[in-house]
Design a protein around this motif. Structure first.
Motif, PDB file in Angstrom:
ATOM      1  N   SER A   8       0.845  -1.190   0.000  1.00 57.25           N
ATOM      2  CA  SER A   8       0.000   0.000   0.000  1.00 57.25           C
ATOM      3  C   SER A   8       0.879   1.238   0.000  1.00 57.25           C
ATOM      4  O   SER A   8       1.927   1.277   0.647  1.00 57.25           O
ATOM      5  CB  SER A   8      -0.919   0.015   1.228  1.00 57.25           C
ATOM      6  N   SER A  10       1.899   4.797   1.110  1.00 57.03           N
ATOM      7  CA  SER A  10       1.730   5.514   2.368  1.00 57.03           C
ATOM      8  C   SER A  10       2.461   6.842   2.316  1.00 57.03           C
ATOM      9  O   SER A  10       3.513   6.962   1.686  1.00 57.03           O
ATOM     10  CB  SER A  10       2.271   4.691   3.541  1.00 57.03           C
ATOM     11  N   SER A  11       1.919   7.835   2.988  1.00 51.08           N
ATOM     12  CA  SER A  11       2.623   9.108   3.094  1.00 51.08           C
ATOM     13  C   SER A  11       3.677   8.968   4.193  1.00 51.08           C
ATOM     14  O   SER A  11       3.488   8.211   5.151  1.00 51.08           O
ATOM     15  CB  SER A  11       1.660  10.237   3.457  1.00 51.08           C
ATOM     16  N   GLU A  14       2.118   9.547   7.675  1.00 48.41           N
ATOM     17  CA  GLU A  14       1.243   8.488   8.175  1.00 48.41           C
ATOM     18  C   GLU A  14       2.024   7.230   8.543  1.00 48.41           C
ATOM     19  O   GLU A  14       1.688   6.535   9.500  1.00 48.41           O
ATOM     20  CB  GLU A  14       0.180   8.148   7.122  1.00 48.41           C
ATOM     21  N   ALA A  15       3.074   6.945   7.770  1.00 43.34           N
ATOM     22  CA  ALA A  15       3.826   5.702   7.971  1.00 43.34           C
ATOM     23  C   ALA A  15       5.055   5.886   8.845  1.00 43.34           C
ATOM     24  O   ALA A  15       5.842   4.956   8.991  1.00 43.34           O
ATOM     25  CB  ALA A  15       4.248   5.146   6.613  1.00 43.34           C
ATOM     26  N   LEU A  52       4.403   0.339   1.929  1.00 44.15           N
ATOM     27  CA  LEU A  52       4.532  -0.568   3.059  1.00 44.15           C
ATOM     28  C   LEU A  52       4.011  -1.937   2.661  1.00 44.15           C
ATOM     29  O   LEU A  52       2.942  -2.050   2.052  1.00 44.15           O
ATOM     30  CB  LEU A  52       3.762  -0.050   4.273  1.00 44.15           C
ATOM     31  N   GLU A  54       2.602  -5.529   3.922  1.00 46.63           N
ATOM     32  CA  GLU A  54       1.959  -6.094   5.099  1.00 46.63           C
ATOM     33  C   GLU A  54       1.604  -7.558   4.883  1.00 46.63           C
ATOM     34  O   GLU A  54       1.283  -7.980   3.766  1.00 46.63           O
ATOM     35  CB  GLU A  54       0.694  -5.319   5.450  1.00 46.63           C
TER      36      GLU A  54
END
Length: 297
Positions: A8, A10-11, A14-15, A52, A54
């Motif tokens: 995904s 991610s900024s 945020e991450a 990221l 997961e």
């Protein structure tokens, strides 16, 4: 499947927490950071993407993608399960052929993964290190008309960007640094103006520099971040002077070791650094994808 790998976008904000934890664990196990500085700068600027990876809702890896290249890392706790191969194949399915990829540390697993997916080595980046003495020795004198100062922002920004572009005209990555790139680094916790040494000629033109980097949470090792001398002033011993002054500054800052990165093909620079006591520490390898179609293996 619940145990399949998902990616995904991610900024960086945020991450931040899971990403920094992952980077710290990988650096601790591998002995070096999993991403280079320019990639981290670019995700901060928004010119590359942070992904990221997961598995079962747990962050197990990360990749930085953009500008025709990528880097990725798997959390040390999740290695030996084929996740690196899964992550690479997801990246390749969503990218054009001819990608460049960095493998930090030149580990055998990285070489096998690269070979099985049609990548070949195109560049080596050496990390050299040397021990530092407990106190700085006597400095060497500069040629007449040349002065040493430290970075003070303002006009120094544009002067340095212009000089750096000339010094590294044949090096797209380093030579392409912009004023925005420089200011981004100036905002980092490690940046210290007095660790940015500058040489000027009698007319006040910037002709050389040695930029040092000391991470706040690891001040045992100081890095010669980038050093350069205007070609018009080559042969005057200015590169050696800047190196010696930079090493003395690292001693003053309490560092026990000095580190630097240099292209393996830059024989002149490598010879200078080895003459100053630097020896091999690790090797980074850049690969280019040359195979089209389905990966082997």
């Amino acid at each position: 499947m619940s145990d399949s790998l998902t990616l995904s976008v991610s900024s960086p904000d945020e991450a931040r927490e899971p990403f920094l934890r992952l980077v710290a664990r990988a650096a601790l196990v591998d002995g070096q950071p999993p991403f280079n500085d320019q990639a981290l700068v670019d995700i901060g600027k928004g010119t590359r993407s942070l992904l990221l990876a997961e598995r079962t809702s747990t962050v197990v890896g990360a990749a930085i993608v953009g500008q025709g290249e990528f880097e990725f890392v798997i959390d040390p706790e999740w290695r030996e399960e084929g996740l690196g191969r899964q992550l690479l194949e997801i990246l390749l399915r969503n990218s054009e052929a001819g990608l460049l990829a960095w493998a930090h540390g030149d580990h055998p697993a990285s070489r096998r993964l690269a070979a099985s997916h049609g990548f070949r080595a195109v560049r080596t980046l050496l990390q050299l290190r040397r021990e530092l003495p407990a106190s700085a020795g006597p400095g060497t004198e500069l040629p007449p008309g040349i002065s040493l100062s430290t970075f003070r922002g303002g006009a120094d920004v544009d002067d340095w960007v212009e000089l750096n572009a000339r010094v590294f005209a044949d090096h797209a990555e380093q030579g392409g640094m912009t004023a925005e790139d420089l200011r981004f680094r100036m905002s980092e916790a490690w940046f210290e103006p007095d660790d940015f040494l500058l040489l000027r000629d009698a007319e006040g033109r910037m002709i050389g520099y040695n930029w040092l980097k000391i991470e706040p949470d690891d001040d045992r090792v100081g890095e010669i971040y980038v050093v350069g001398v205007d070609e018009a002033h080559a042969g005057q011993g200015l590169g050696r002077f800047l190196m010696n002054r930079g090493l003395a500054r690292l001693v003053e800052r309490g560092c026990a070791q000095a580190a630097l990165y240099v292209d393996g093909e830059n024989t002149r620079a490598v010879a200078l650094y080895r003459s100053l006591g630097f020896t091999d520490h690790t090797i980074d390898v850049q690969y280019r994808q040359v195979l089209t179609g389905r990966p082997r293996g």
